[in-house]
Design an enzyme around this catalytic site. Structure first.
Site, PDB file in Angstrom:
ATOM      1  N   CYS A   4      -4.780  -0.442  -7.789  1.00 53.75           N
ATOM      2  CA  CYS A   4      -3.512  -0.249  -8.509  1.00 53.75           C
ATOM      3  C   CYS A   4      -3.248   1.161  -9.020  1.00 53.75           C
ATOM      4  CB  CYS A   4      -3.459  -1.203  -9.696  1.00 53.75           C
ATOM      5  SG  CYS A   4      -3.265  -2.902  -9.157  1.00 53.75           S
ATOM      6  N   GLU A  31       1.801  -9.077 -12.367  1.00 53.86           N
ATOM      7  CA  GLU A  31       0.523  -9.617 -12.836  1.00 53.86           C
ATOM      8  C   GLU A  31      -0.290  -8.494 -13.485  1.00 53.86           C
ATOM      9  OE1 GLU A  31      -0.549 -12.792 -13.056  1.00 53.86           O
ATOM     10  OE2 GLU A  31      -1.938 -11.599 -14.239  1.00 53.86           O
ATOM     11  N   PRO A  33       0.824  -1.227   0.000  1.00 52.47           N
ATOM     12  CA  PRO A  33       0.000   0.000   0.000  1.00 52.47           C
ATOM     13  C   PRO A  33       0.850   1.267   0.000  1.00 52.47           C
ATOM     14  CG  PRO A  33       0.069  -0.981   2.200  1.00 52.47           C
ATOM     15  CD  PRO A  33       0.812  -1.911   1.290  1.00 52.47           C
ATOM     16  N   THR A  34       0.193   2.390  -0.246  1.00 53.08           N
ATOM     17  CA  THR A  34       0.909   3.668  -0.177  1.00 53.08           C
ATOM     18  C   THR A  34       1.296   3.923   1.278  1.00 53.08           C
ATOM     19  OG1 THR A  34      -0.387   4.457  -2.050  1.00 53.08           O
ATOM     20  CG2 THR A  34       0.737   6.132  -0.730  1.00 53.08           C
TER      21      THR A  34
HETATM   22  C1  UDX Z   1      -5.857  -2.529 -13.445  1.00 55.83           C
HETATM   23  C2  UDX Z   1      -5.159  -2.911 -14.766  1.00 55.83           C
HETATM   24  O1  UDX Z   1      -6.134  -2.909 -15.821  1.00 55.83           O
HETATM   25  C3  UDX Z   1      -4.508  -4.292 -14.636  1.00 55.83           C
HETATM   26  O2  UDX Z   1      -3.786  -4.596 -15.806  1.00 55.83           O
HETATM   27  C4  UDX Z   1      -3.571  -4.273 -13.444  1.00 55.83           C
HETATM   28  O3  UDX Z   1      -3.004  -5.559 -13.254  1.00 55.83           O
HETATM   29  C5  UDX Z   1      -4.303  -3.853 -12.180  1.00 55.83           C
HETATM   30  O4  UDX Z   1      -4.924  -2.582 -12.374  1.00 55.83           O
HETATM   31  P1  UDX Z   1      -8.151  -3.180 -12.286  1.00 55.83           P
HETATM   32  O5  UDX Z   1      -7.828  -2.080 -11.325  1.00 55.83           O
HETATM   33  O6  UDX Z   1      -8.566  -4.495 -11.742  1.00 55.83           O
HETATM   34  O7  UDX Z   1      -6.901  -3.469 -13.247  1.00 55.83           O
HETATM   35  O8  UDX Z   1      -9.360  -2.700 -13.235  1.00 55.83           O
HETATM   36  P2  UDX Z   1      -9.482  -1.847 -14.593  1.00 55.83           P
HETATM   37  O9  UDX Z   1     -10.380  -2.589 -15.492  1.00 55.83           O
HETATM   38  O10 UDX Z   1      -8.170  -1.446 -15.121  1.00 55.83           O
HETATM   39  O11 UDX Z   1     -10.281  -0.561 -14.107  1.00 55.83           O
HETATM   40  C6  UDX Z   1      -9.708   0.392 -13.218  1.00 55.83           C
HETATM   41  C7  UDX Z   1     -10.660   1.551 -13.014  1.00 55.83           C
HETATM   42  O12 UDX Z   1     -10.777   2.331 -14.192  1.00 55.83           O
HETATM   43  C8  UDX Z   1     -12.083   1.134 -12.635  1.00 55.83           C
HETATM   44  O13 UDX Z   1     -12.560   2.002 -11.639  1.00 55.83           O
HETATM   45  C9  UDX Z   1     -12.846   1.294 -13.934  1.00 55.83           C
HETATM   46  O14 UDX Z   1     -14.216   1.522 -13.738  1.00 55.83           O
HETATM   47  C10 UDX Z   1     -12.154   2.497 -14.539  1.00 55.83           C
HETATM   48  N1  UDX Z   1     -12.258   2.586 -16.003  1.00 55.83           N
HETATM   49  C11 UDX Z   1     -11.713   1.610 -16.791  1.00 55.83           C
HETATM   50  C12 UDX Z   1     -12.868   3.694 -16.587  1.00 55.83           C
HETATM   51  O15 UDX Z   1     -13.332   4.593 -15.887  1.00 55.83           O
HETATM   52  N2  UDX Z   1     -12.925   3.773 -17.958  1.00 55.83           N
HETATM   53  C13 UDX Z   1     -12.383   2.823 -18.768  1.00 55.83           C
HETATM   54  O16 UDX Z   1     -12.455   2.974 -19.997  1.00 55.83           O
HETATM   55  C14 UDX Z   1     -11.763   1.697 -18.161  1.00 55.83           C
END
Ligand code: UDX
Ligand code: ADP
Length: 454
Positions: A270, A154, A88-89
Site C-alpha cells: 500500500c 479497508e 498496482p502502479t
Molecule cells: C498499511 C496500513 O497500516 C493499513 O491501514 C492499510 O490498510 C494498508 O497499509 P500494512 O502495509 O499491512 O498496512 O502494514 P503496516 O503495519 O502499516 O506496515 C507497513 C510497513 O511499515 C511495514 O514494512 C512495517 O515494517 C513498516 N513500519 C511500520 C515501520 O517501519 N515502523 C513502524 O513504526 C510501523
C-alpha cells in the site's frame, strides 16, 4: 441477502471471512480469476498467512462463505458486489511508475454490467485513486439499470487483519449523499457492519472524501515512518538513540507513540503505491508543491534502505564477495507471508550486486517467492535457502535481520556465534534484538539509529 466479492487476495479473503462470520444469514461468494488461489482458499493451506484466519475460514467455509472461479454467476446473484482486485502502479504509458493501473477495476465493472439483470450496490474495497467511482459509474450507467457505487476502503494491516476487522478504529463509507437512493445504499452497507461495529465508528461521507481519506491515511502513516527514519540517520551521526528519541517525542499526546519505530524502511503493497498515486494526482491537478512534499517521504524510504545496505558493505571491509551472510526474514513485516515492496528486496539486491552469498531464512516466505522477487534462479550459487536461522548463520560473516519475526528475539545467540566466522556482525534492521547482550557475547552490532553501540 447475497454478497459477492471479486478478488480473493489479502483484502478480499479476510474481509469476506469476517462478514460471513458475523452475518450467518448472508451468503458470501468470493470469486477470483486465479484458479490456484481459489483452490488454495478451499484447501487447508490458505494463500494468505494471517494469525487466527485459518480457524475463522474453517468455521464458515461452505456454510455461508464460498470460494469460486465462477465470477459471472456470483455477480449475477449478488445484491452487493465488493470490488477487491489489485490496483498496482501502472508500468507503461501515461502516468507510468506513478498512476494506479485501473484495468482490473474496469474489467470488474464491465463484468458487472454484462451479467447483471437488476441494479445493485457496487462497493470499491480496493484503494483507488480519487474519482475512480466515476469510471465504474459510467460503465454501469450504460446498462440503463440503477446501480449505486460506494467507496468502503479497508484499513486492515497485514499480520493483524483478523483483529483489525473484528475491532476496527472506524469503518468509512462514501456514497452519493445528495440522493435518497445514495443515502439508502450507504445505510444498507452500514447495517452489515453494525452487526459488530458500534454505529459511532461508522463514518459516512461523500464518495471523493472516502477515496481520498484512504490515500491520505496511508500517506500520513508512511510519512511518520520516513520522519523517524530521517532522524535515525542523525542519531547514528550524533550518538543519540532513535528509540529513546521516539519515546520522548511520542509521549506528547499531540504526536502519539504509534508508528514511530525506526526501521530499514516501510514496505507492503500500500504505502509506496498510494504515495506514488497521491503524487501523481497532485501533479495532475497542477499542485507541484504538494507533490514535492509527498515525494520527500518516498525519497527518505529509498535512502533508508540504501543507507542500511551500504553500512553492511562498509562494515565488512567493503568486500563481501563470496562472504556468507545470513538473512533473517524477507516478508515486509512480521506475521505475514507477503513480500510486496519488502525493503528486503532492495537490500538483498544491493548485497548480491557485490556477489555476497545470501543464506535466507523466513518462517513463511518460500524460496520460490524470494527468487521471483530478486529475479534470480533458485540454482544461483549466490543464494541458499535454510530451514532454520541456525543453519543460515553457520559460517556466516554477518546476520542481517530484515523482518521482526518474534522467533528471532528468542534465539540462542551464544550458540549461533560459535558457528559463525569472526568477527561476527549483526545488523539489526528492526531494532528488535538485545544489543547489550549481543555486545557482551562478542558480536559487532549495527542497529538503525543507534549511534553508540560498542
Ligand atoms: C498499511 C496500513 O497500516 C493499513 O491501514 C492499510 O490498510 C494498508 O497499509 P500494512 O502495509 O499491512 O498496512 O502494514 P503496516 O503495519 O502499516 O506496515 C507497513 C510497513 O511499515 C511495514 O514494512 C512495517 O515494517 C513498516 N513500519 C511500520 C515501520 O517501519 N515502523 C513502524 O513504526 C510501523
Ligand atoms: P489485495 O492485497 O488488494 O487484496 P491481491 O493482489 O492480493 O490484492 O488480490 C487481488 C486479487 O484480485 C487477485 O487474486 C487477482 O487474481 C484478482 N483479480 C484481478 N482482476 C480480477 C477480475 N477481473 N476478476 C476476478 N478476480 C480478479
Amino acid at each position: 441477502m447475497r454478497i459477492c466479492c471479486i478478488g480473493a487476495g489479502y483484502v478480499g479473503g479476510p474481509t469476506m471471512t469476517m462478514i460471513a462470520h458475523k452475518c450467518s444469514d448472508i451468503i458470501v461468494d468470493v470469486v477470483d480469476i486465479n484458479a490456484d488461489r481459489i483452490a488454495s482458499w478451499n484447501s487447508d493451506n490458505l494463500p494468505v498467512f494471517e494469525p487466527n484466519l485459518d480457524g475463522l475460514v474453517k468455521e464458515v467455509r461452505n456454510k455461508n462463505l464460498f470460494f469460486s472461479t465462477d465470477v459471472e454467476t456470483a455477480v449475477e446473484r449478488a445484491d452487493i458486489i465488493f470490488i477487491s482486485v489489485n490496483t498496482p502502479t501502472k508500468k507503461y504509458g501515461y502516468g507510468a511508475g506513478r498512476a494506479s493501473d485501473l484495468s482490473y477495476v474496469e474489467a470488474c465493472a464491465r463484468t458487472i454490467a454484462k451479467v447483471s439483470k437488476t441494479g445493485k450496490i457496487v462497493v470499491e474495497k480496493s484503494t483507488m485513486p480519487v474519482r475512480t467511482a466515476d469510471v465504474i459509474k459510467t460503465i454501469l450507467a450504460s446498462t440503463g439499470m440503477k446501480f449505486q457505487v460506494l467507496s468502503n476502503p479497508e484499513f486492515l494491516a497485514e499480520g493483524t487483519a483478523v483483529q483489525d476487522l473484528e475491532n476496527p478504529d472506524r469503518v468509512l463509507i462514501g456514497g452519493d449523499e445528495e440522493t435518497q437512493e445514495g443515502r439508502d445504499a450507504i445505510d444498507v452497507l452500514a447495517s452489515i457492519y453494525e452487526r459488530w461495529v458500534s454505529p459511532e465508528k461508522i463514518i459516512k461521507t461523500n464518495l471523493w472524501s472516502s477515496e481520498l481519506s484512504k490515500l491520505t491515511a496511508n500517506a500520513f502513516l508512511a510519512q511518520r515512518i520516513s520522519s523517524i527514519n530521517s532522524i535515525s540517520a542523525l542519531c547514528e551521526a550524533t550518538g543519540a538513540d532513535v528509540d529513546q528519541v521516539a519515546t520522548a517525542v511520542g509521549s506528547d499526546t499531540r504526536i502519539g507513540s504509534k508508528f514511530l519505530k525506526s526501521s530499514i524502511g516501510y514496505g507492503g503493497s500500500c504505502f509506496q503505491k498510494d504515495l506514488l498515486n497521491l503524487i501523481y494526482l497532485c501533479e495532475h491537478f497542477n499542485l507541484p508543491e504538494v507533490a514535492k512534499y509527498w515525494r520527500g517521504v518516498v525519497e527518505i524510504n529509498e535512502y533508508q534502505k540504501k543507507r542500511f545496505s551500504d553500512k553492511i558493505v562498509e562494515s565488512l571491509f567493503r568486500n563481501i564477495c563470496g562472504k556468507r551472510i545470513a538473512i533473517f526474514g524477507f516478508s515486509f513485516k512480521e506475521n505475514t507471508n507477503d513480500t510486496r515492496e519488502t525493503p528486503a528486496i532492495d537490500i538483498c539486491r544491493n548485497l548480491l550486486s557485490e556477489n555476497a552469498v545470501l543464506a535466507f531464512y523466513d518462517p513463511q516466505v518460500s524460496a520460490e517467492q524470494i527468487c521471483a522477487d530478486l529475479q534470480i534462479e533458485k540454482t544461483d550459487s549466490r543464494v541458499e535457502f535454510c530451514k532454520s536461522p541456525y543453519e543460515a548463520s553457520e559460517n556466516a560473516h554477518a546476520i542481517v535481520l530484515l523482518t521482526h519475526w518474534d522467533e528471532f528475539t528468542k534465539l540462542d545467540y551464544e550458540k549461533i556465534k560459535k558457528a559463525m566466522m569472526s568477527p561476527a556482525w549483526i545488523f539489526d534492521g528492526r531494532n528488535c534484538l538485545n544489543h547489550r547482550l549481543l555486545l557482551e557475547l562478542g558480536y559487532l552490532v549495527h542497529a538503525v539509529g543507534k549511534g553508540n553501540l560498542s
